[in-house]
Design a protein around this motif. Structure first.
Motif, PDB file in Angstrom:
ATOM      1  N   ALA A 122     -67.168 -55.502  -5.275  1.00 47.20           N
ATOM      2  CA  ALA A 122     -67.457 -55.544  -3.834  1.00 47.20           C
ATOM      3  C   ALA A 122     -67.792 -54.166  -3.263  1.00 47.20           C
ATOM      4  CB  ALA A 122     -66.295 -56.175  -3.065  1.00 47.20           C
ATOM      5  N   LEU A 156     -68.783 -56.494   3.872  1.00 45.05           N
ATOM      6  CA  LEU A 156     -69.658 -57.315   3.034  1.00 45.05           C
ATOM      7  C   LEU A 156     -69.448 -58.777   3.383  1.00 45.05           C
ATOM      8  CD1 LEU A 156     -71.662 -57.183   0.584  1.00 45.05           C
ATOM      9  CD2 LEU A 156     -69.664 -57.572  -0.882  1.00 45.05           C
ATOM     10  N   SER A 157     -70.548 -59.503   3.457  1.00 42.74           N
ATOM     11  CA  SER A 157     -70.477 -60.917   3.801  1.00 42.74           C
ATOM     12  C   SER A 157     -71.578 -61.687   3.095  1.00 42.74           C
ATOM     13  CB  SER A 157     -70.622 -61.092   5.323  1.00 42.74           C
ATOM     14  OG  SER A 157     -70.868 -62.432   5.669  1.00 42.74           O
ATOM     15  N   LEU A 158     -71.246 -62.885   2.647  1.00 46.65           N
ATOM     16  CA  LEU A 158     -72.279 -63.836   2.253  1.00 46.65           C
ATOM     17  C   LEU A 158     -73.089 -64.177   3.495  1.00 46.65           C
ATOM     18  CD1 LEU A 158     -73.138 -65.521  -0.274  1.00 46.65           C
ATOM     19  CD2 LEU A 158     -71.756 -67.373   0.656  1.00 46.65           C
ATOM     20  N   ALA A 159     -74.424 -64.187   3.370  1.00 43.84           N
ATOM     21  CA  ALA A 159     -75.283 -64.333   4.549  1.00 43.84           C
ATOM     22  C   ALA A 159     -76.122 -65.605   4.492  1.00 43.84           C
ATOM     23  CB  ALA A 159     -76.206 -63.118   4.678  1.00 43.84           C
ATOM     24  N   LYS A 185     -78.708 -56.893  -1.218  1.00 37.15           N
ATOM     25  CA  LYS A 185     -78.395 -57.943  -2.175  1.00 37.15           C
ATOM     26  C   LYS A 185     -78.766 -59.282  -1.554  1.00 37.15           C
ATOM     27  CE  LYS A 185     -74.687 -59.751  -5.110  1.00 37.15           C
ATOM     28  NZ  LYS A 185     -73.246 -59.675  -5.479  1.00 37.15           N
ATOM     29  N   HIS A 240     -79.014 -62.741  -0.045  1.00 37.21           N
ATOM     30  CA  HIS A 240     -78.042 -63.580   0.671  1.00 37.21           C
ATOM     31  C   HIS A 240     -76.714 -62.868   0.915  1.00 37.21           C
ATOM     32  CE1 HIS A 240     -79.863 -67.387   1.646  1.00 37.21           C
ATOM     33  NE2 HIS A 240     -80.400 -67.489   0.430  1.00 37.21           N
ATOM     34  N   HIS A 241     -76.753 -61.548   1.058  1.00 39.44           N
ATOM     35  CA  HIS A 241     -75.558 -60.785   1.414  1.00 39.44           C
ATOM     36  C   HIS A 241     -75.925 -59.765   2.485  1.00 39.44           C
ATOM     37  CE1 HIS A 241     -73.992 -62.438  -2.331  1.00 39.44           C
ATOM     38  NE2 HIS A 241     -72.785 -62.053  -1.937  1.00 39.44           N
ATOM     39  N   GLY A 269     -74.303 -56.178   4.056  1.00 38.38           N
ATOM     40  CA  GLY A 269     -73.248 -55.232   3.750  1.00 38.38           C
ATOM     41  C   GLY A 269     -73.593 -53.809   4.110  1.00 38.38           C
TER      42      GLY A 269
END
Length: 400
Positions: A289, A333-336, A357, A359-360, A362
């Motif tokens: 992460a 950081l997050s899943l987007a 990254k 679909h993320h 951050g």
């Protein structure tokens, strides 16, 4: 036999990571061979630093890997075998023992892969851990639940992060779960759930000594984030009681688990009930992460790079830690929901790195002010949740 040839590293990873480790090995004049998964054939490997690459088919047996690497060793004299991911540690340790190559063997490896083994070892060496019981003897489990108030967490012994963890509120809720696990239940442990704040210590270890440690605190416990949320972590102010206490506990822990050289990512919880720190788990790897990027932003120390330098130095004691910068950093950081989320409107001067990254969303933040980072992260986390956050079901298995 006298040999002036360069060291040959066999780097094993079935996940896309460790590029800087391989680059640093090459910068140090070593030959670098990568053993990775066939599905990662086209991943972003540092091909300019690799002398050869071999690909493993899906679900290949460990005995077949040993046979393939032994065949490779007929024509390549391998000096170091390094697992760049936690899930490859058993493979690397098995190969080291079979080929008699220096490094962590199978017994020590289990202290960094098996949550039951690491807890029992830590407890034996007086490192505080949450009350736990192996999921083996059912009478022991009944006794445990009668004497240790719930809730509890049922944890896989050899998974990473919060994968596969289930919270259990009653004995009636546990037995059906064990029934579902069947013969696999002994691969789990049951542990008292401790509400508290979770911290991590990321270390560099050379010849049994922790020569570098960085203490950080998660915004939310990883278990909470795994069930849907924005991940944050940030440097704990140096010299505080939490910082000093965790550095001391971490030194004792690393000594107890037997890491001679390399890097470690250890997690602890500060229980709300009594204010004590309890050991949760420790891995002999670089934290995921984007923790490495956060540590480097705060201190100038790149954990992958130093790990490579330590492995090159080996037992000769020549490793020297570079100068350390004492600043502060954090990660969000997050899943987007978006394919490639735009974070350009997060434009405070503390934004040090934008994470790219798929679909993320951050960011890595950096500041000389220890209070500035957690303050920014608190506001950013609310905005990330509104603008980007996507939720996926909790995973029972890791994904690449």
């Amino acid at each position: 036999m006298p040999d002036a040839r360069p060291l040959t590293f066999l780097c094993i990873t079935t996940y896309e990571k460790g590029q800087e480790f391989m680059r640093e090995c090459k910068r140090q004049g070593c030959r670098v061979i990568l053993l990775t998964a066939e599905k990662l054939r086209h991943a972003d490997w540092p091909r300019e630093s690799l002398d050869d690459t071999f690909y493993l088919p899906v679900q290949i047996a460990l005995a077949d890997i040993v046979g393939a690497v032994t065949h490779l060793a007929r024509s390549h004299k391998i000096d170091r075998i390094v697992a760049l991911d936690e899930y490859d540690m058993e493979t690397a340790a098995t190969l080291r023992e079979h080929l008699r190559i220096p490094g962590m063997g199978l017994t020590t490896m289990r202290y960094f892969r098996d949550k039951l083994a690491m807890r029992m070892r830590a407890l034996d060496r007086k490192v505080r851990v949450p009350d736990f019981v192996p999921v083996v003897n059912h009478e022991d489990i009944r006794y445990y639940m009668e004497h240790v108030p719930g809730p509890w967490v049922l944890k896989p012994r050899q998974e990473a992060s919060a994968i596969g963890i289930k919270k259990v509120h009653s004995a009636e809720g546990l037995w059906p779960l064990l029934e579902q696990l069947g013969d696999k239940q002994s691969s789990y442990l049951l542990e008292k759930f401790l509400p508290g704040d979770v911290y991590h210590v990321d270390s560099v270890v050379s010849e049994d000594e922790v020569v570098f440690a960085n203490v950080s605190r998660y915004g939310k416990p990883p278990m909470n984030v795994a069930h849907g949320g924005v991940f944050t972590t940030y440097t704990v102010p140096r010299g505080t009681e939490d910082d000093a206490g965790l550095r001391s506990i971490n030194r004792d822990l690393i000594a107890a688990l037997g890491l001679i050289r390399g890097v470690a990512h250890a997690e602890f919880i500060k229980a709300h009930a009594d204010g004590h720190f309890y050991f949760l788990e420790c891995a002999a790897r670089v934290g995921g992460a984007y923790i490495n990027e956060m540590v480097e932003a705060a201190t100038g120390i790149n954990l992958w790079r130093e790990w490579a330098r330590i492995e090159v130095a080996g037992e000769d004691g020549s490793y020297k830690l570079p100068p350390i910068r004492e600043e502060y950093a954090g990660v969000i950081l997050s899943l987007a929901r978006q394919d490639d989320p735009d974070t350009s409107h997060f434009n405070d001067p503390e934004v040090h790195l934008r994470i790219k990254k798929h679909h993320h969303a951050g960011l890595v933040l950096r500041s000389t002010d220890p209070q500035r980072i957690p303050t920014l992260l608190e506001g950013y986390a609310r905005r990330f949740a509104e603008e980007f956050l996507a939720i996926e079901p909790p995973r029972d298995k890791p994904t690449a």
